[in-house]
Design a protein around this motif. Structure first.
Motif, PDB file in Angstrom:
ATOM      1  N   GLY A 143       0.789  -1.221   0.000  1.00 42.64           N
ATOM      2  CA  GLY A 143       0.000   0.000   0.000  1.00 42.64           C
ATOM      3  C   GLY A 143       0.823   1.275   0.000  1.00 42.64           C
ATOM      4  N   ALA A 144       2.148   1.156  -0.135  1.00 43.05           N
ATOM      5  CA  ALA A 144       2.991   2.356  -0.158  1.00 43.05           C
ATOM      6  C   ALA A 144       2.720   3.163  -1.418  1.00 43.05           C
ATOM      7  CB  ALA A 144       4.459   1.968  -0.092  1.00 43.05           C
ATOM      8  N   ARG A 145       2.981   4.458  -1.301  1.00 40.96           N
ATOM      9  CA  ARG A 145       2.862   5.361  -2.444  1.00 40.96           C
ATOM     10  C   ARG A 145       4.202   6.047  -2.660  1.00 40.96           C
ATOM     11  NH1 ARG A 145      -2.822   7.875  -0.156  1.00 40.96           N
ATOM     12  NH2 ARG A 145      -4.213   6.282  -1.059  1.00 40.96           N
ATOM     13  N   PHE A 146       4.353   6.694  -3.804  1.00 36.06           N
ATOM     14  CA  PHE A 146       5.613   7.380  -4.062  1.00 36.06           C
ATOM     15  C   PHE A 146       5.819   8.553  -3.110  1.00 36.06           C
ATOM     16  CE2 PHE A 146       5.804   5.092  -8.092  1.00 36.06           C
ATOM     17  CZ  PHE A 146       7.169   4.871  -8.188  1.00 36.06           C
ATOM     18  N   ALA A 147       4.758   9.280  -2.821  1.00 36.97           N
ATOM     19  CA  ALA A 147       4.875  10.462  -1.959  1.00 36.97           C
ATOM     20  C   ALA A 147       4.661  10.085  -0.500  1.00 36.97           C
ATOM     21  CB  ALA A 147       3.853  11.515  -2.379  1.00 36.97           C
ATOM     22  N   ASP A 148       5.241  10.866   0.408  1.00 34.78           N
ATOM     23  CA  ASP A 148       4.986  10.692   1.840  1.00 34.78           C
ATOM     24  C   ASP A 148       3.532  11.034   2.142  1.00 34.78           C
ATOM     25  OD1 ASP A 148       7.675  10.159   2.038  1.00 34.78           O
ATOM     26  OD2 ASP A 148       8.208  12.123   2.868  1.00 34.78           O
ATOM     27  N   THR A 149       2.986  10.389   3.179  1.00 32.65           N
ATOM     28  CA  THR A 149       1.581  10.596   3.536  1.00 32.65           C
ATOM     29  C   THR A 149       1.462  10.920   5.016  1.00 32.65           C
ATOM     30  OG1 THR A 149       0.883   8.991   1.862  1.00 32.65           O
ATOM     31  CG2 THR A 149      -0.715   9.553   3.564  1.00 32.65           C
ATOM     32  N   ARG A 150       0.771  12.006   5.336  1.00 32.64           N
ATOM     33  CA  ARG A 150       0.529  12.361   6.735  1.00 32.64           C
ATOM     34  C   ARG A 150      -0.850  11.888   7.139  1.00 32.64           C
ATOM     35  NH1 ARG A 150      -1.090  15.875  10.721  1.00 32.64           N
ATOM     36  NH2 ARG A 150      -2.518  17.031   9.391  1.00 32.64           N
ATOM     37  N   ILE A 151      -0.951  11.306   8.327  1.00 29.38           N
ATOM     38  CA  ILE A 151      -2.223  10.793   8.828  1.00 29.38           C
ATOM     39  C   ILE A 151      -2.880  11.850   9.716  1.00 29.38           C
ATOM     40  CG2 ILE A 151      -3.351   8.885  10.030  1.00 29.38           C
ATOM     41  CD1 ILE A 151      -1.790   8.174   7.434  1.00 29.38           C
ATOM     42  N   SER A 153      -4.850  13.873  12.506  1.00 29.16           N
ATOM     43  CA  SER A 153      -4.944  13.772  13.970  1.00 29.16           C
ATOM     44  C   SER A 153      -3.823  12.942  14.577  1.00 29.16           C
ATOM     45  CB  SER A 153      -6.310  13.198  14.390  1.00 29.16           C
ATOM     46  OG  SER A 153      -7.334  14.056  13.970  1.00 29.16           O
ATOM     47  N   SER A 154      -2.668  12.937  13.933  1.00 32.82           N
ATOM     48  CA  SER A 154      -1.505  12.252  14.502  1.00 32.82           C
ATOM     49  C   SER A 154      -0.250  12.867  13.915  1.00 32.82           C
ATOM     50  CB  SER A 154      -1.538  10.748  14.202  1.00 32.82           C
ATOM     51  OG  SER A 154      -1.120  10.493  12.884  1.00 32.82           O
ATOM     52  N   SER A 155       0.868  12.519  14.498  1.00 28.16           N
ATOM     53  CA  SER A 155       2.146  12.990  13.962  1.00 28.16           C
ATOM     54  C   SER A 155       2.753  11.961  13.020  1.00 28.16           C
ATOM     55  CB  SER A 155       3.123  13.267  15.119  1.00 28.16           C
ATOM     56  OG  SER A 155       3.319  12.076  15.884  1.00 28.16           O
ATOM     57  N   ASP A 156       1.973  10.928  12.714  1.00 27.63           N
ATOM     58  CA  ASP A 156       2.462   9.829  11.888  1.00 27.63           C
ATOM     59  C   ASP A 156       2.597  10.261  10.431  1.00 27.63           C
ATOM     60  OD1 ASP A 156       3.189   7.355  10.914  1.00 27.63           O
ATOM     61  OD2 ASP A 156       1.149   6.548  10.901  1.00 27.63           O
ATOM     62  N   VAL A 157       3.786  10.066   9.871  1.00 27.11           N
ATOM     63  CA  VAL A 157       4.019  10.301   8.448  1.00 27.11           C
ATOM     64  C   VAL A 157       4.525   8.997   7.845  1.00 27.11           C
ATOM     65  CG1 VAL A 157       5.320  11.559   6.705  1.00 27.11           C
ATOM     66  CG2 VAL A 157       4.546  12.741   8.769  1.00 27.11           C
ATOM     67  N   ARG A 158       3.765   8.458   6.911  1.00 27.41           N
ATOM     68  CA  ARG A 158       4.179   7.224   6.252  1.00 27.41           C
ATOM     69  C   ARG A 158       5.141   7.560   5.122  1.00 27.41           C
ATOM     70  NH1 ARG A 158      -1.885   4.533   5.844  1.00 27.41           N
ATOM     71  NH2 ARG A 158      -2.171   4.246   8.106  1.00 27.41           N
ATOM     72  N   LYS A 159       6.321   7.005   5.226  1.00 23.77           N
ATOM     73  CA  LYS A 159       7.338   7.301   4.224  1.00 23.77           C
ATOM     74  C   LYS A 159       6.937   6.745   2.869  1.00 23.77           C
ATOM     75  CE  LYS A 159      11.142   7.327   7.562  1.00 23.77           C
ATOM     76  NZ  LYS A 159      12.404   6.672   7.978  1.00 23.77           N
ATOM     77  N   GLY A 160       7.091   7.583   1.854  1.00 24.11           N
ATOM     78  CA  GLY A 160       6.806   7.156   0.496  1.00 24.11           C
ATOM     79  C   GLY A 160       7.993   6.456  -0.132  1.00 24.11           C
ATOM     80  N   GLU A 312      -7.152   9.988   5.945  1.00 24.27           N
ATOM     81  CA  GLU A 312      -7.896   9.282   6.981  1.00 24.27           C
ATOM     82  C   GLU A 312      -8.929   8.382   6.320  1.00 24.27           C
ATOM     83  OE1 GLU A 312     -10.329  11.705   9.514  1.00 24.27           O
ATOM     84  OE2 GLU A 312     -10.821  13.095   7.923  1.00 24.27           O
ATOM     85  N   ILE A 313      -9.525   7.477   7.112  1.00 27.02           N
ATOM     86  CA  ILE A 313     -10.497   6.542   6.539  1.00 27.02           C
ATOM     87  C   ILE A 313     -11.711   7.290   6.017  1.00 27.02           C
ATOM     88  CG2 ILE A 313     -12.076   4.647   7.053  1.00 27.02           C
ATOM     89  CD1 ILE A 313     -10.044   3.582   9.025  1.00 27.02           C
TER      90      ILE A 313
END
Length: 396
Positions: A143-151, A153-160, A312-313
Motif C-alpha cells: 500500500g505504499a505510495r511514491f509520496a509521503d503521507t501524513r495521517i 490527527s496524529s504525527s504519523d508520516v508514512r514514508k513514500g 484518513e479513513i
C-alpha cells in the motif's frame, strides 16, 4: 701380562669409543632438530606477521569504503573472489576459512554491504554479518505510495517510495541520492529506459511529467539496489524487477479473463490493497467487477484520499466532490492510475475474484470487520453500525 689378558681388554675399549660416538651423534641430531624447530618457528612468525599462514591482510590500515554485493544464491567462492577483486580481502582462501570458522556465517543475507579495502578476513566476515553495514535495501510496505503521507490527527508520516529509496542509497558521510533527484528521474526520464512495459505505456505517458506517473509499478517487499547507481537506474531496476514479478502471476492472461487490461487490473488491485483487510481481498475484487459491470461509480474513499496531503479513513463531502483523475465519487470507472503499490496477493485476488453479487462493503469496527451487501438498504444499515463504532467519523 699374558697375551690372553691383553686380548681380553681390547673389546672393552672399543665399547667405550662406540658409546662416545653414539652420544656425539645423538647430540648432533638433537642440536640439528632444535635449530630446525627454531627456524620453523621463525618462518611461521614471519608469515603470521605478514598476514597468517594463508595470505591475509592484517586489517590495521583499512582503506576506502567500497560496496560489495552478496548475490542471492552465490557461493562462498563467488563472494570471496568478488571481495578479492574489490581489494577487501587479500585471498579467497583466507575469507573462506574465516567464514567456515564463524558460526553465524549461514546467516549472511543477500544485498549490498559497505565494507573497507584491506580488511582482515575475520573482520570482513563480521562486517558482512552486521546489518548496520547493509546499503541499498529498500523495504516497501504494502500500500505504499511514491509520496509521503501524513495521517490526520496524529504525527504519523508514512514514508513514500521516494523517501525509502533515498534513505537506502546512503553511503558514508550521509551521501545519498536525494528525493528531488528521484522525483526528477521518475517524472522526466525515458519511460522505456525506466522499464515501463508496453501494457502500461499509454497510461503512464498520459500523466506527463508527474513524478507519480509510475505509481503501482513497484511491488511491495524487500528490494536490493546498488547505492552507487544513479537515481534513474535505481528506479529502473525496481520497475523492471516489479513488472517481472507481476507478469509471473499470469497477469496478462488473467486480465483478459476478467475483461480488464493488465494496467487496469493493477489499478483495481491497488484499490483492494487500500480498502480491504486481509482475508477479504477476493470479495472486494468481486465488488469492483460487479460495479464496473452495472455500471455504477466505485465510490471508494481511498481514491478521494490519494491526492490529499492529509489522509484518513473517512472523507468529507467537500473532498468527495472534487474532480480529480482518481476520485471515484466524481468520475466513472477506475482511477486513471493505481493509487498504491499492490501486493502480489491483491493482484491474485483481482485475477481470481470470489463469486458473489455484492455491490457494497464497509468496515464496521476498528478491528477491521467488513460487511458486504447486495442492496443499498443492507449497506445503509452497515454504514450506521460503522458510524456508531466511530469508524467513519471524520477528524477534520
Amino acid at each position: 701380562m699374558s697375551k690372553d689378558a691383553h686380548l681380553a681388554r681390547r673389546p672393552k675399549g672399543r665399547k667405550v669409543k662406540s658409546r662416545i660416538r653414539r652420544r656425539q651423534t645423538a647430540m648432533a641430531i638433537n642440536v640439528t632438530s632444535i635449530v630446525l624447530c627454531v627456524l620453523v618457528l621463525v618462518v611461521i612468525g614471519l608469515v603470521w606477521k605478514r598476514g597468517g599462514i594463508v595470505d591475509d591482510y592484517d586489517g590495521r590500515n583499512p582503506g576506502a569504503v567500497t560496496v560489495v554485493e552478496v548475490a542471492a544464491g552465490s557461493s562462498l567462492t563467488d563472494l570471496s573472489e568478488n571481495l578479492v577483486n574489490k581489494h577487501v580481502v587479500k585471498s579467497s582462501q583466507a575469507f573462506i576459512e574465516a567464514a567456515n570458522n564463524n558460526r553465524r556465517s549461514s546467516e549472511l543475507q543477500p544485498g549490498f554491504y559497505r565494507l573497507r579495502e584491506y580488511m582482515s578476513a575475520d573482520s570482513a566476515v563480521q562486517a558482512l554479518l552486521d546489518t548496520e553495514n547493509q546499503a541499498g535495501t529498500v523495504d516497501i510496505p504494502t500500500g505504499a505510495r511514491f509520496a509521503d503521507t501524513r495521517i490526520v490527527s496524529s504525527s504519523d508520516v508514512r514514508k513514500g517510495i521516494f523517501t525509502l529509496i533515498s534513505e537506502a542509497s546512503c553511503l558514508e558521510d550521509n551521501k545519498c541520492v536525494t528525493k528531488s533527484d528521484l522525483e526528477k528521474a521518475a517524472g522526466t526520464a525515458d519511460l522505456t529506459k525506466l522499464g515501463v512495459p508496453d501494457w502500461a505505456m499509454k497510461e503512464v505517458q498520459a500523466r506527463g511529467n508527474d513524478p507519480r506517473r509510475l505509481e503501482g509499478l513497484i511491488t511491495p517487499g524487500i528490494h536490493h539496489i546498488d547505492p552507487q547507481l544513479s537515481a534513474e537506474d535505481m528506479i529502473a531496476k525496481l520497475v523492471k524487477e516489479s513488472v517481472k514479478n507481476y507478469e509471473e502471476t499470469g497477469l496478462i492472461a488473467s486480465a483478459a479473463a476478467v475483461q480488464l487490461s493488465p494496467y487496469q487490473l493493477i489499478t483495481a488491485a491497488s484499490l483492494i490493497q487500500m480498502e480491504s483487510p486481509d482475508g477479504d481481498f477476493d470479495k472486494v475484487a468481486r465488488v469492483i467487477l460487479n460495479r464496473l459491470k452495472e455500471p455504477m461509480m466505485l465510490q471508494f474513499d481511498s481514491t478521494v484520499n490519494y491526492d490529499l496531503p492529509d489522509q484518513e479513513i473517512a472523507t468529507t463531502d467537500q473532498d468527495r466532490a472534487r474532480k480529480t483523475p482518481w476520485n471515484t465519487y466524481a468520475k466513472e470507472g477506475l482511477p486513471d492510475t493505481p493509487i498504491s503499490s499492490p501486493s502480489i496477493e491483491a493482484i491474485k485476488a483481482m485475477e481470481h475474484p470470489a463469486d458473489g453479487t455484492w455491490l457494497y462493503f464497509v468496515t464496521v469496527d476498528k478491528n477491521g470487520k467488513t460487511v458486504f451487501s447486495t442492496t443499498f438498504e443492507e449497506h445503509d444499515a452497515a454504514i450506521a453500525e460503522s458510524r456508531r463504532n466511530g469508524v467513519l467519523d471524520s477528524n477534520r
